[in-house]
Design an enzyme around this catalytic site. Structure first.
Site, PDB file in Angstrom:
ATOM      1  CG  ASP A 134      -1.924   1.068   1.277  1.00  0.00           C
ATOM      2  OD1 ASP A 134      -2.765   1.073   0.364  1.00  0.00           O
ATOM      3  OD2 ASP A 134      -1.893   1.909   2.197  1.00  0.00           O
ATOM      4  CD  GLU A 155      -2.022   2.318  -3.709  1.00  0.00           C
ATOM      5  OE1 GLU A 155      -3.073   2.926  -3.955  1.00  0.00           O
ATOM      6  OE2 GLU A 155      -1.408   2.468  -2.635  1.00  0.00           O
TER       7      GLU A 155
HETATM    8  C1  NOJ Z   1      -4.431   2.972  -0.892  1.00  0.00           C
HETATM    9  C2  NOJ Z   1      -5.543   2.022  -0.595  1.00  0.00           C
HETATM   10  O1  NOJ Z   1      -5.811   1.252  -1.732  1.00  0.00           O
HETATM   11  C3  NOJ Z   1      -6.714   2.875  -0.150  1.00  0.00           C
HETATM   12  O2  NOJ Z   1      -7.906   2.146  -0.094  1.00  0.00           O
HETATM   13  C4  NOJ Z   1      -6.357   3.492   1.175  1.00  0.00           C
HETATM   14  O3  NOJ Z   1      -7.386   4.381   1.570  1.00  0.00           O
HETATM   15  C5  NOJ Z   1      -5.052   4.264   1.091  1.00  0.00           C
HETATM   16  N1  NOJ Z   1      -4.043   3.588   0.341  1.00  0.00           N
HETATM   17  C6  NOJ Z   1      -4.492   4.502   2.475  1.00  0.00           C
HETATM   18  O4  NOJ Z   1      -4.037   3.309   3.036  1.00  0.00           O
END
Ligand code: NOJ
Length: 551
Positions: free
Chosen positions: A212, A270
């Site tokens: 993440d 990500e």
């Molecule tokens: C990316 C995640 O996919 C999202 O759902 C989240 O709110 C943010 N990062 C913070 O962790």
């Protein structure tokens, strides 16, 4: 049966299915999806023909950001089940030939995490506080946040503490919600703690992690103001908290942990960074294995933009020898049926807020989404499918204010509708909500499903020739068969403006008519799969894709 051992690493061309656990399947009848529900539906996933599942965070969490506020990285949220159930799920998935990826959240934790609770109780300057980013405020009484950084969910990126005497104290950084304090990755204890977490799950058989906010962990020294900038954050090489070079040392350390296992484990980043060569730095051979290609996700349904994104991605990844990773949607963006239902200008479409107020043709959106699926699954590299994408689900655009749970909604002063519209529980069977999401007599699903989703359910589409589920099943089956989809490159074939036509390997051809006049099939071509009906002359009409075999 264990996951198949291929001569080349499985992850280089894997199709991974994203399970958003609270919306996938509810086993215990509380209206929230859970591990019991997911275990029951594993045969569905195996039958679909995917290689792996990625499960969004399932750790104990106060759920201020749907589980991305993690209170304990080495246990299971009771709403979802127990650690024993998670271990059983891993075994069952492996027995069905499916790998399992989890979601690790290293940028921030929950304010209920034991470390943050200790930090709040400790004095400024203490080792407990040094695991996070605490700073005194500016102004005569420290009442102004330490810098001008803005939260991704709206408002300042800082929250102020209150001391035991009830007086306001230092501020802490939290790029997302107030309940998500950012870790201080300059502190080696943080790296050691996360390595422990990686090993905890790897030792239980987990095959990898989605990381993440992979581009956010390191902050510029001195925490300088963002100031007035002209570039969007994801394209700004000098931004003080996105995509700093220091993140790469962290991933080199993580890669060593992954590679220390006999059957090496993998990562997918990500990282919302731009352009492609900056993304490619995350997948250098001693760093992460793969990284989502979000430029492609937000590209409008326009041939030239899609082609440019594909070419840019292939070139940037080839430089570092990594496979690209294609994705059309996830739990953070408006579903592609609804994005493609809108006029496709050159502006990227990402959030529901980008769509609202624009005219929509949902039949056209679905037609394009089906063509986009065949395009994505024909490209070299890996692909991710977000649950419900294989059913052609649209975004739910009219959820009432009262049910919205995404922190974005309140944190933006209700100016953004947030991301709940793509998180609605998926329909499995039956004529009315809850559509088999939960056992027969259960609490209603945590977000209401549209009453007209019956025709989109898994059972309504299963083995129905021409359904979207049927299209995905056939595409995934063909992708696994020997149709010439091997290798990491593609070769463009001459095509009119508005069309994308390429060949891969030996004789495989993908033709996508984005907006051109009807396209004739090459002479002697064998039609393998088509996303929509060909015209009376057997040509590919606009917003339709075909897979062919030519000899
Ligand atoms: C990316 C995640 O996919 C999202 O759902 C989240 O709110 C943010 N990062 C913070 O962790």
């Amino acid at each position: 049966m264990s996951p198949p051992r291929t001569p080349y690493p499985w992850w280089r061309s894997a199709v991974v299915y994203q399970v958003y656990p609270r919306s996938f399947a509810d086993g215990n009848g509380d209206g929230i999806g859970d591990i019991a529900g997911l275990r029951k539906r594993l045969p569905y996933l195996a039958d679909l023909g995917i290689d792996a599942v990625w499960i969004n965070p399932w750790y104990p969490s106060p759920m201020k950001d749907a589980g991305y506020d993690v209170a304990d990285y080495r246990d299971i949220e009771p709403l979802f089940g127990t650690l024993a159930e998670a271990e059983a799920l891993l075994q069952e998935a492996h027995a069905l030939g499916l790998r399992v990826l989890l979601d690790i959240v290293p940028n921030h934790c929950s304010d209920q995490h034991v470390w943050f609770q200790q930090a709040l109780k400790a004095a400024p300057g203490s080792p407990e506080r040094d695991r996070f980013i605490f700073r005194p405020g500016k102004g005569a009484h420290g009442e102004i946040p330490p810098n001008d950084w803005i939260s991704e969910f709206g408002g300042p990126a800082w929250s102020r503490t209150t001391g035991p005497d009830g007086q306001p104290g230092d501020w802490y950084l939290r790029i997302f919600a107030p309940e998500q304090p950012d870790f201080n990755w300059d502190n080696p204890e943080v790296l050691a703690e996360f390595e422990k977490t990686l090993r905890f799950w790897f030792d239980r058989g987990v095959d990898g992690f989605r990381i993440d906010v992979a581009h956010g962990l390191v902050k510029a020294s001195g925490l300088p103001d963002v100031g007035p900038r002209t570039l969007p954050a994801h394209a700004d090489a000098n931004h003080p908290h996105w995509d700093l070079p220091g993140v790469h040392a962290i991933y080199r350390a993580w890669r060593k942990v992954a590679d220390s296992y006999d059957d090496p484990r993998i990562f997918v980043a990500e990282a919302w960074v731009h352009p492609g060569d900056r993304l490619a730095r995350y997948v250098r051979s001693d760093e992460l294995h793969t990284a989502f290609n979000f430029d492609y996700l937000v590209a409008p349904w326009r041939a030239e933009q899609l082609r440019a994104s594909i070419n840019g991605t292939l070139a940037a990844h080839a430089e570092v020898g990594a496979p690209p990773t294609w994705v059309l949607s996830n739990h953070d963006v408006a579903r592609e049926v609804s994005r493609y239902a809108r006029p496709q200008t050159t502006a990227p479409l990402r959030w529901l807020d980008d769509l609202l107020g624009q005219p929509a043709d949902f039949a056209l959106g679905l037609q394009r989404a089906r063509a986009a699926a065949l395009l994505m699954l024909a490209l070299p590299g890996g692909a991710y499918i977000y649950q419900g994408e294989e059913l052609g689900l649209p975004e739910v655009e009219d959820l009432p204010d009262a049910v919205l749970q995404d922190p974005m909604f309140e944190q933006t002063g209700r100016t953004s509708r947030g991301r709940d519209g793509c998180r609605v529980p998926i329909p499995w069977e039956g004529a009315q909500p809850h559509f088999g999401f939960s056992p027969p007599t259960s609490a209603p699903p945590w977000l209401p499903q549209p009453a007209n989703w019956a025709a989109l359910s898994v059972s309504a589409q299963s083995r129905v020739e021409g359904s979207t589920l049927d299209l995905y099943r056939k595409a995934l089956q063909l992708r696994r068969s020997d149709i010439g989809l091997g290798g990491y490159g593609l070769q463009w074939l001459p095509s009119p403006e508005g069309a994308l036509v390429f060949t891969r390997g030996s004789g495989f051809v993908c033709m996508v008519n984005v907006s051109a006049e009807p396209l004739a099939l090459p002479a002697g071509a064998k039609l393998l799969l088509n996303s929509g009906t060909l015209d009376a002359q057997g040509r590919v009409p606009a917003d339709t894709a075909v897979w062919l075999h030519t000899s």
